[in-house]
Design a protein around this motif. Structure first.
Motif, mmCIF file in Angstrom:
data_model
loop_
_atom_site.group_PDB
_atom_site.id
_atom_site.type_symbol
_atom_site.label_atom_id
_atom_site.label_comp_id
_atom_site.label_asym_id
_atom_site.label_seq_id
_atom_site.Cartn_x
_atom_site.Cartn_y
_atom_site.Cartn_z
ATOM 1 N N LYS A 203 -38.254 -16.466 -21.071
ATOM 2 C CA LYS A 203 -39.591 -17.349 -21.519
ATOM 3 C C LYS A 203 -38.946 -18.851 -21.518
ATOM 4 O O LYS A 203 -39.548 -19.873 -20.806
ATOM 5 N N LEU A 204 -37.694 -18.715 -22.243
ATOM 6 C CA LEU A 204 -37.198 -20.202 -22.571
ATOM 7 C C LEU A 204 -36.753 -20.894 -21.481
ATOM 8 O O LEU A 204 -36.928 -21.959 -20.913
ATOM 9 N N VAL A 205 -36.080 -19.924 -20.236
ATOM 10 C CA VAL A 205 -35.567 -20.582 -19.163
ATOM 11 C C VAL A 205 -36.558 -21.086 -18.358
ATOM 12 O O VAL A 205 -36.476 -21.969 -17.670
ATOM 13 N N ALA A 206 -37.716 -20.175 -18.295
ATOM 14 C CA ALA A 206 -38.904 -20.646 -17.582
ATOM 15 C C ALA A 206 -39.153 -22.125 -18.019
ATOM 16 O O ALA A 206 -39.910 -22.917 -17.081
ATOM 17 N N ALA A 207 -39.145 -22.206 -19.235
ATOM 18 C CA ALA A 207 -39.498 -23.505 -19.717
ATOM 19 C C ALA A 207 -38.529 -24.673 -19.850
ATOM 20 O O ALA A 207 -38.816 -25.683 -20.305
ATOM 21 N N GLY A 208 -37.297 -24.232 -19.123
ATOM 22 C CA GLY A 208 -36.354 -25.351 -19.121
ATOM 23 C C GLY A 208 -35.141 -25.144 -19.654
ATOM 24 O O GLY A 208 -34.041 -25.914 -19.483
ATOM 25 N N LEU A 209 -34.928 -24.292 -20.418
ATOM 26 C CA LEU A 209 -33.797 -23.948 -21.175
ATOM 27 C C LEU A 209 -32.378 -23.628 -20.252
ATOM 28 O O LEU A 209 -32.748 -22.820 -19.066
ATOM 29 N N ASN A 210 -31.397 -24.580 -20.440
ATOM 30 C CA ASN A 210 -30.203 -24.108 -19.449
ATOM 31 C C ASN A 210 -28.918 -23.448 -20.185
ATOM 32 O O ASN A 210 -27.825 -23.476 -19.901
ATOM 33 N N LYS A 211 -28.944 -23.364 -21.530
ATOM 34 C CA LYS A 211 -27.546 -23.091 -22.450
ATOM 35 C C LYS A 211 -28.310 -22.147 -23.530
ATOM 36 O O LYS A 211 -29.096 -22.359 -24.528
ATOM 37 N N ALA A 212 -27.722 -20.717 -23.531
ATOM 38 C CA ALA A 212 -28.185 -19.720 -24.686
ATOM 39 C C ALA A 212 -26.876 -19.238 -25.085
ATOM 40 O O ALA A 212 -26.046 -19.020 -24.345
ATOM 41 N N VAL A 213 -26.995 -18.798 -26.284
ATOM 42 C CA VAL A 213 -25.957 -18.133 -26.959
ATOM 43 C C VAL A 213 -26.175 -17.077 -27.763
ATOM 44 O O VAL A 213 -27.531 -16.925 -28.426
ATOM 45 N N LEU A 214 -26.130 -15.708 -27.326
ATOM 46 C CA LEU A 214 -26.300 -14.603 -28.018
ATOM 47 C C LEU A 214 -25.827 -14.237 -29.235
ATOM 48 O O LEU A 214 -24.463 -14.338 -29.200
ATOM 49 N N GLY A 215 -26.506 -14.301 -30.303
ATOM 50 C CA GLY A 215 -25.598 -13.965 -31.581
ATOM 51 C C GLY A 215 -26.109 -12.723 -32.454
ATOM 52 O O GLY A 215 -27.055 -12.042 -32.180
ATOM 53 N N ARG A 233 -29.520 -9.101 -16.468
ATOM 54 C CA ARG A 233 -30.436 -8.338 -15.712
ATOM 55 C C ARG A 233 -31.602 -8.511 -15.788
ATOM 56 O O ARG A 233 -32.433 -8.657 -14.624
ATOM 57 N N ILE A 234 -32.191 -8.747 -16.943
ATOM 58 C CA ILE A 234 -33.713 -9.122 -16.883
ATOM 59 C C ILE A 234 -34.048 -10.593 -16.209
ATOM 60 O O ILE A 234 -35.036 -10.803 -15.682
ATOM 61 N N LEU A 235 -33.001 -11.543 -16.539
ATOM 62 C CA LEU A 235 -33.132 -12.632 -15.877
ATOM 63 C C LEU A 235 -33.128 -12.609 -14.387
ATOM 64 O O LEU A 235 -34.209 -13.100 -13.534
ATOM 65 N N GLU A 236 -32.385 -12.021 -13.862
ATOM 66 C CA GLU A 236 -32.081 -11.780 -12.504
ATOM 67 C C GLU A 236 -33.318 -10.906 -11.930
ATOM 68 O O GLU A 236 -33.862 -11.257 -10.613
ATOM 69 N N GLY A 237 -33.825 -10.033 -12.642
ATOM 70 C CA GLY A 237 -35.091 -9.505 -12.116
ATOM 71 C C GLY A 237 -36.414 -10.415 -12.046
ATOM 72 O O GLY A 237 -37.427 -10.009 -11.169
ATOM 73 N N GLU A 238 -36.223 -11.670 -12.316
ATOM 74 C CA GLU A 238 -37.176 -12.578 -12.123
ATOM 75 C C GLU A 238 -36.648 -13.936 -11.336
ATOM 76 O O GLU A 238 -37.308 -14.577 -11.009
ATOM 77 N N GLY A 239 -35.615 -13.533 -10.746
ATOM 78 C CA GLY A 239 -35.059 -14.667 -9.791
ATOM 79 C C GLY A 239 -34.175 -15.669 -10.235
ATOM 80 O O GLY A 239 -33.954 -16.564 -9.611
ATOM 81 N N MET A 240 -33.772 -15.427 -11.571
ATOM 82 C CA MET A 240 -33.186 -16.335 -12.389
ATOM 83 C C MET A 240 -31.263 -15.872 -12.442
ATOM 84 O O MET A 240 -31.428 -14.874 -12.621
ATOM 85 N N LYS A 241 -30.574 -16.857 -12.000
ATOM 86 C CA LYS A 241 -29.236 -16.540 -12.167
ATOM 87 C C LYS A 241 -28.502 -17.055 -13.271
ATOM 88 O O LYS A 241 -28.525 -18.458 -13.535
ATOM 89 N N VAL A 242 -27.682 -16.382 -13.946
ATOM 90 C CA VAL A 242 -26.804 -16.710 -14.990
ATOM 91 C C VAL A 242 -25.820 -17.408 -14.255
ATOM 92 O O VAL A 242 -25.051 -16.877 -13.237
ATOM 93 N N GLY A 243 -25.297 -18.647 -14.726
ATOM 94 C CA GLY A 243 -24.484 -19.447 -13.878
ATOM 95 C C GLY A 243 -24.796 -20.589 -13.230
ATOM 96 O O GLY A 243 -24.247 -21.406 -12.926
ATOM 97 N N GLU A 244 -26.174 -20.427 -12.859
ATOM 98 C CA GLU A 244 -26.849 -21.373 -12.291
ATOM 99 C C GLU A 244 -28.122 -21.905 -12.803
ATOM 100 O O GLU A 244 -28.119 -23.168 -13.321
ATOM 101 N N ASP A 245 -29.031 -20.984 -13.270
ATOM 102 C CA ASP A 245 -30.276 -21.273 -14.139
ATOM 103 C C ASP A 245 -29.858 -21.424 -15.782
ATOM 104 O O ASP A 245 -30.673 -22.004 -16.355
ATOM 105 N N LEU A 246 -28.976 -20.834 -15.951
ATOM 106 C CA LEU A 246 -28.510 -20.648 -17.277
ATOM 107 C C LEU A 246 -27.094 -20.538 -17.606
ATOM 108 O O LEU A 246 -26.415 -19.562 -16.869
ATOM 109 N N SER A 247 -26.622 -21.246 -18.616
ATOM 110 C CA SER A 247 -25.325 -21.009 -18.893
ATOM 111 C C SER A 247 -25.331 -20.025 -20.174
ATOM 112 O O SER A 247 -26.077 -20.463 -21.148
#
Length: 262
Positions: A203-215, A233-247
């Protein structure tokens, strides 16, 4: 703004944030000496801190708070309910360093504007934080059993978000924890699973987030690669790519994470 997780997990949590002349900790959940060592690893000094923000009173978030406050004359910021619960565990704190904020009401520490928002955890009044310096902002949400609309709203629009990815449900169920503890962890006032974390990040990436840290990963019921892969996996299921759409990074349990310059 400079941001770094010093350590993150069920054995202890602390984060560092700096901007201009202001340096803060969010929690100090290992010994004062261990926090000092972690700060030195990122070329920072505990004596230059301007204060410690406390999310809630559990030991893995406050173990070093009292020692650091006394040693360096540091203000400690927490809401009233948290202060009531943790005073006895901190030891003597100079009254001038007892700083009480109201959850939901922004306050200022030096170069930072800070707002605390409620999380859902089995503590007196657990909170996450949004920390802004006028140019960049960080959102922090760990120790929550559910993700409310208020939490999503607080994290939306941030330059970087730290969010809990505590456990894998299958590992939790098959693990050695007693049944009541398992129920607590997966309950509404427990901790987020990898899947719920991933759905929130989506949800946050869809709203523009591009950096996330899992803690705040569990040592027994999770491991870093699994947490990372679940979100990817869940991001890529929506067509979002780690390394491109999100760090995407995973906060280390016993060492400093990446230093972000925002």
């Amino acid at each position: 703004m400079k941001f770094c997780t010093l350590f993150s997990g069920s054995s202890g949590n602390s984060m560092f944030v700096a901007s201009g002349g202001t340096r803060l900790l969010v929690d100090a959940g290992l010994s004062g000496k261990r926090v000092e060592q972690a700060l030195a690893e990122i070329d920072e000094l505990a004596g230059q801190l301007g204060g410690i923000l406390v999310t809630h009173e559990h030991k893995d978030h406050i173990q070093g708070v009292g020692v650091l406050s006394r040693r360096y004359d540091l203000p400690v910021y927490a809401n009233f309910a948290t202060w009531e619960r943790m005073r006895g565990d901190l030891g003597k704190i100079d009254e001038k360093n007892v700083r009480v904020f109201e959850t939901g009401t922004p306050f200022v520490i030096g170069d930072f504007r800070i707002n605390a928002f409620r999380t859902s955890h089995d503590a007196a009044e657990s909170v996450g934080f949004v920390i802004e310096d006028g140019r960049a902002s960080v959102g922090i949400a760990t120790d929550t059993g559910i993700v409310t609309e208020d939490i999503v709203g607080a994290l939306t629009g941030r330059d970087l978000v730290v969010i809990e990815s505590n456990h894998d449900p299958s590992m939790l169920e098959a693990g050695s924890y007693p049944f009541p503890l398992k129920q607590r962890i997966k309950g509404d006032r427990g901790h987020l699973s990898n899947e719920i974390c991933a759905e929130t990040v989506k949800k946050l990436v869809a709203a523009g987030l591009n950096k996330a840290v899992l803690g705040h990963l569990s040592a027994e019921n999770n491991y870093p690669l699994l947490a990372y892969q679940t979100t990817a996996r869940i991001l890529e299921g929506e067509g979002m790519k780690v390394g491109e759409d999100l760090s995407l990074d995973v906060a280390a349990r016993n060492r400093c994470g990446e230093i972000y310059e925002l």
